[in-house]
Design a protein around this motif. Structure first.
Motif, short mmCIF file in Angstrom:
data_model
loop_
_atom_site.label_atom_id
_atom_site.label_comp_id
_atom_site.label_asym_id
_atom_site.label_seq_id
_atom_site.Cartn_x
_atom_site.Cartn_y
_atom_site.Cartn_z
N LEU A 361 12.39 19.95 62.06
CA LEU A 361 13.20 20.82 61.30
C LEU A 361 14.36 21.38 61.72
O LEU A 361 15.58 21.82 61.26
CB LEU A 361 12.22 22.47 61.14
CG LEU A 361 11.42 22.18 60.44
CD1 LEU A 361 10.13 23.39 60.86
CD2 LEU A 361 11.14 22.18 59.17
N ALA A 362 14.65 21.05 63.29
CA ALA A 362 16.08 21.75 63.92
C ALA A 362 17.32 20.60 63.77
O ALA A 362 17.95 20.70 64.20
CB ALA A 362 15.59 22.10 64.97
N ARG A 363 16.73 19.15 62.96
CA ARG A 363 17.59 18.00 63.27
C ARG A 363 19.10 18.41 62.15
O ARG A 363 18.76 18.64 61.43
CB ARG A 363 16.59 17.45 62.30
CG ARG A 363 17.43 15.46 62.70
CD ARG A 363 16.77 14.38 62.72
NE ARG A 363 15.71 14.16 64.42
CZ ARG A 363 14.74 13.88 64.08
NH1 ARG A 363 14.28 13.57 62.69
NH2 ARG A 363 13.45 14.43 64.17
N VAL A 364 20.11 18.46 62.36
CA VAL A 364 21.16 18.70 61.56
C VAL A 364 21.88 16.86 61.65
O VAL A 364 21.74 16.45 62.02
CB VAL A 364 22.04 18.84 62.54
CG1 VAL A 364 23.19 19.30 61.66
CG2 VAL A 364 22.43 20.63 62.86
N HIS A 365 21.60 16.70 59.88
CA HIS A 365 21.90 15.78 59.38
C HIS A 365 23.53 15.25 58.89
O HIS A 365 24.23 16.23 59.29
CB HIS A 365 21.76 15.88 57.94
CG HIS A 365 21.90 14.14 57.23
ND1 HIS A 365 23.02 13.53 57.34
CD2 HIS A 365 20.97 13.41 56.58
CE1 HIS A 365 22.58 11.99 56.40
NE2 HIS A 365 21.33 12.49 56.19
N PRO A 366 23.22 14.31 60.23
CA PRO A 366 24.63 13.77 60.89
C PRO A 366 25.67 13.28 59.82
O PRO A 366 27.01 13.18 60.15
CB PRO A 366 24.26 11.77 61.49
CG PRO A 366 23.44 11.91 60.74
CD PRO A 366 22.33 12.41 60.44
N ARG A 367 25.71 13.01 58.37
CA ARG A 367 26.54 13.13 57.77
C ARG A 367 26.65 14.53 56.82
O ARG A 367 27.92 14.22 56.26
CB ARG A 367 25.68 11.98 56.18
CG ARG A 367 27.33 11.98 55.48
CD ARG A 367 27.17 11.22 54.17
NE ARG A 367 27.41 10.78 52.97
CZ ARG A 367 27.33 9.93 52.31
NH1 ARG A 367 26.39 8.97 52.04
NH2 ARG A 367 28.00 10.67 50.93
N PHE A 368 25.80 15.15 56.72
CA PHE A 368 25.77 16.65 55.65
C PHE A 368 25.92 17.08 56.66
O PHE A 368 26.60 19.10 56.59
CB PHE A 368 24.63 16.59 54.59
CG PHE A 368 24.42 15.65 54.16
CD1 PHE A 368 25.69 15.32 53.03
CD2 PHE A 368 24.05 14.99 53.57
CE1 PHE A 368 25.09 13.93 51.59
CE2 PHE A 368 22.87 13.98 52.98
CZ PHE A 368 24.30 13.54 51.80
N GLN A 369 26.17 17.30 57.92
CA GLN A 369 26.25 18.33 58.67
C GLN A 369 25.70 19.46 58.53
O GLN A 369 25.71 20.73 58.43
CB GLN A 369 27.54 18.85 59.00
CG GLN A 369 28.09 17.60 59.81
CD GLN A 369 28.23 17.43 61.11
OE1 GLN A 369 28.27 18.40 62.01
NE2 GLN A 369 28.02 16.84 61.17
N THR A 370 24.15 18.93 58.33
CA THR A 370 23.30 20.85 57.74
C THR A 370 21.97 19.75 57.64
O THR A 370 21.15 18.98 57.89
CB THR A 370 24.03 21.43 56.20
OG1 THR A 370 22.81 22.25 55.94
CG2 THR A 370 22.93 20.04 55.35
N PRO A 371 21.21 21.17 58.59
CA PRO A 371 19.01 20.68 58.15
C PRO A 371 18.86 20.52 57.48
O PRO A 371 19.50 21.75 56.25
CB PRO A 371 18.72 22.48 58.98
CG PRO A 371 20.39 23.06 59.86
CD PRO A 371 21.47 22.78 58.46
N LEU A 372 18.47 19.35 57.15
CA LEU A 372 18.46 18.97 55.16
C LEU A 372 16.67 19.20 55.13
O LEU A 372 16.64 19.72 54.39
CB LEU A 372 18.84 17.58 55.41
CG LEU A 372 18.22 16.68 53.91
CD1 LEU A 372 18.91 17.39 53.40
CD2 LEU A 372 18.41 15.34 54.56
N LEU A 373 16.00 19.07 56.42
CA LEU A 373 14.50 19.50 56.25
C LEU A 373 13.66 20.59 55.72
O LEU A 373 13.49 20.75 54.82
CB LEU A 373 13.31 18.90 57.00
CG LEU A 373 11.64 18.59 57.00
CD1 LEU A 373 11.65 17.97 55.80
CD2 LEU A 373 11.35 18.04 58.66
N PRO A 374 14.71 22.04 56.14
CA PRO A 374 14.53 23.20 56.21
C PRO A 374 15.26 23.11 54.98
O PRO A 374 14.05 23.95 53.43
CB PRO A 374 15.25 23.96 56.96
CG PRO A 374 15.52 22.96 57.71
CD PRO A 374 15.15 21.71 57.39
N ALA A 375 16.67 22.17 53.71
CA ALA A 375 16.55 22.75 52.49
C ALA A 375 14.89 21.94 51.69
O ALA A 375 15.28 23.33 50.49
CB ALA A 375 17.53 22.34 52.26
#
Length: 515
Positions: A361-375
């Motif tokens: 959950l805390a992983r920041v997407h390397p391309r979009f620079q946002t936590p993708l799974l929480p979204a």
């Protein structure tokens, strides 16, 4: 490349005083989210969460139906109380402008257990709030065109509720996609939407002012709503005040985006207070002029269709439709801001390993620079909440009430420990940042009293809120207390027996230690 080789222009010297990442280091986190948001972006995030047009257009009918025009006085009352909370939050934002602000603040002030409970309640409330805001499409879109009433003709409460779920699900899908592509896209859409909302709000105020048919004394008319109430009109007023309480919250979002903002220690406190004050001033004028401009104050549609009816009947169909489309824009960016704030809170709890699957959950997407799974997860839960209520005609008031109760409760998890710290002499605002000075203690005490009183008022088992239609059942009237209690007790039980032993900043998110 060696250390002596230049790589572009030399960096600008950092100003003296606290730096953007100092609060993160103090909390034990390393910077991960990209700082791209400016002053207007943070202000826009706070004001779009509050969303003047969304709240007033969604709940004006409720206030008039239960308190008559005199319900208007609940607007300054709620503002005064929430201002006390916002002032406390501004002090905290000056020192700790971090993601998941309410969670981190309650953890710092009250300890890990209070922090987890505050964060859990706020995170759950964010998902319920997203569903509640998405429902506002149903209040506006079918009045623009019957084409938007996809399910049936809207003649029954069940048809309207089912259609609200459909429209709301489309909106949640949109906010999930936008947030998934990163904060920069979100900020652009949100800022553009807020600009449209602010312009439309000012224009609407001027148009309503030009169509005034009665004086401001209309705000003293109770419509006799106190008859049959055990507390007289006070009881009716407290019920009607929920329409204002449902609007003025979410200003903490400006600080929750602190890890993605420039100079957040200065900008976040200003954004919090500006968002709340602007919403109060503009929203108060809309409500006042609407009551003064509606052609027939006693038309039954005023307590059913609310501000939409006022706009269409006072300004004419053409102008009214333009205003309603602006309301749709406001609802859209409000849902976007709510979703964004929920993502940051889930990310903040996850990097402390305070949620199941925290590392993912805390992983920041390397391309979009946002936590993708929480979204994605928040979007799925919000739609599930909508679907569970698909055949409930009173879905608007029930879902909204439950969301707001949990947010007020989460705010108390910040202001109450903060008051205890002040009384013990253990709280110091950041040097050179926003500070209440000697007013800190009385303002903080008023924030706690206000938060407690309004939480009780919101959760009070009123039939007209929690069991407005159909046969009366005790479990429906006490639905808010039961649901919020179950969320708090069930969540904390899980934390105490399972998650508590695992809590701690995940290694991949921890600040580097200096040998």
């Amino acid at each position: 490349m060696t250390a002596t080789e230049p790589d572009g222009p030399p960096p600008e010297p950092r100003p003296e005083g606290p730096h953007d990442d100092d609060s993160l280091t103090e909390l034990g986190y390393r910077p991960e989210l990209k700082r791209t948001l400016g002053n207007f972006h943070t202000f826009a995030a706070g004001i779009s969460y509050i969303s003047i047009l969304t709240g007033t257009f969604q709940l004006f009918y409720f206030g008039v139906a239960h308190g008559g025009p005199a319900y208007w006085w609940s607007w300054p009352m709620v503002f005064t109380g929430q201002l006390m909370v916002a002032l406390c939050f501004a002090e905290l934002a000056g020192r700790y402008p971090v993601a998941g602000s309410v969670y981190n603040w309650s953890k710092l002030l009250g300890g890990p257990h209070v922090g987890w409970l505050g964060g859990w309640m706020m995170m759950t409330a964010s998902m319920v709030s997203l569903a509640a805001v998405a429902l506002a499409y149903q209040v506006t879109l079918p009045q623009i065109s019957a084409w938007f009433q996809v399910i049936g003709d809207g003649s029954t409460g069940t048809e309207r509720a089912a259609n609200a779920v459909l429209l709301g699900s489309v909106l949640v899908l949109f906010t999930t996609l936008v947030n998934g592509f990163g904060v920069k896209l979100m900020a652009r859409i949100n800022s553009a939407g807020v600009a449209i909302e602010l312009i439309a709000t000012v224009v609407l105020i001027l148009l309503l002012a030009a169509h005034i048919t009665r004086g401001p004394s209309v705000t003293l008319d109770t419509f006799g709503r106190g008859q049959g109430e055990s507390l007289g009109y006070l009881g009716a007023f407290l019920t009607a005040s929920l329409a204002s309480a449902y609007v003025m919250y979410g200003f903490d979002t400006a600080s929750s985006l602190g890890e993605e903002s420039l100079d957040p220690g200065r900008n976040a406190p200003r954004a919090i207070l500006r968002a709340l004050v602007a919403s109060f001033a503009l929203g108060g004028l809309i409500l006042l002029f609407a009551l003064m401009a509606v052609p027939n104050l006693h038309d039954s549609r005023l307590a059913v269709d609310g501000l939409q009816f006022v706009v269409l009947s006072s300004l004419g169909h053409g102008v009214g439709l333009m205003v309603l489309w602006c309301v749709v824009v406001a609802i859209t960016v409000c849902a976007l801001a709510v979703h964004t704030a929920g993502i940051r809170l889930m990310f903040a709890m996850a990097r402390d390993n305070n949620l199941p699957g925290g590392s993912r959950l805390a992983r920041v997407h390397p391309r979009f620079q946002t936590p993708l799974l929480p979204a994605i997860l928040i979007g799925v839960v919000a739609v599930a909440i909508l679907v569970l209520n698909i055949n409930q005609p009173q879905i608007f008031s029930v879902v909204t009430s439950i969301a707001i109760i949990m947010i007020y409760f989460a705010y108390l998890m910040v202001t109450l420990p903060m008051l205890v710290r002040r009384l013990r002499g253990q709280w110091r605002p950041a040097e050179g940042r926003f500070s209440l000075g000697r007013l800190g203690l009385p303002v903080n005490a008023l924030a706690v009293v206000w938060g407690t009183a309004m939480t009780v008022n919101l959760a009070w088992p009123r039939a007209q809120v929690y069991n407005a239609t159909g046969p009366q059942h005790w479990y429906l009237r006490w639905g808010a207390v039961l649901f919020v209690g179950a969320v708090a007790l069930g969540g904390f039980t899980y934390y105490w027996f399972v998650q508590r032993a695992r809590t701690g900043v995940l290694a991949e998110h921890a600040a580097a230690t200096t040998p």
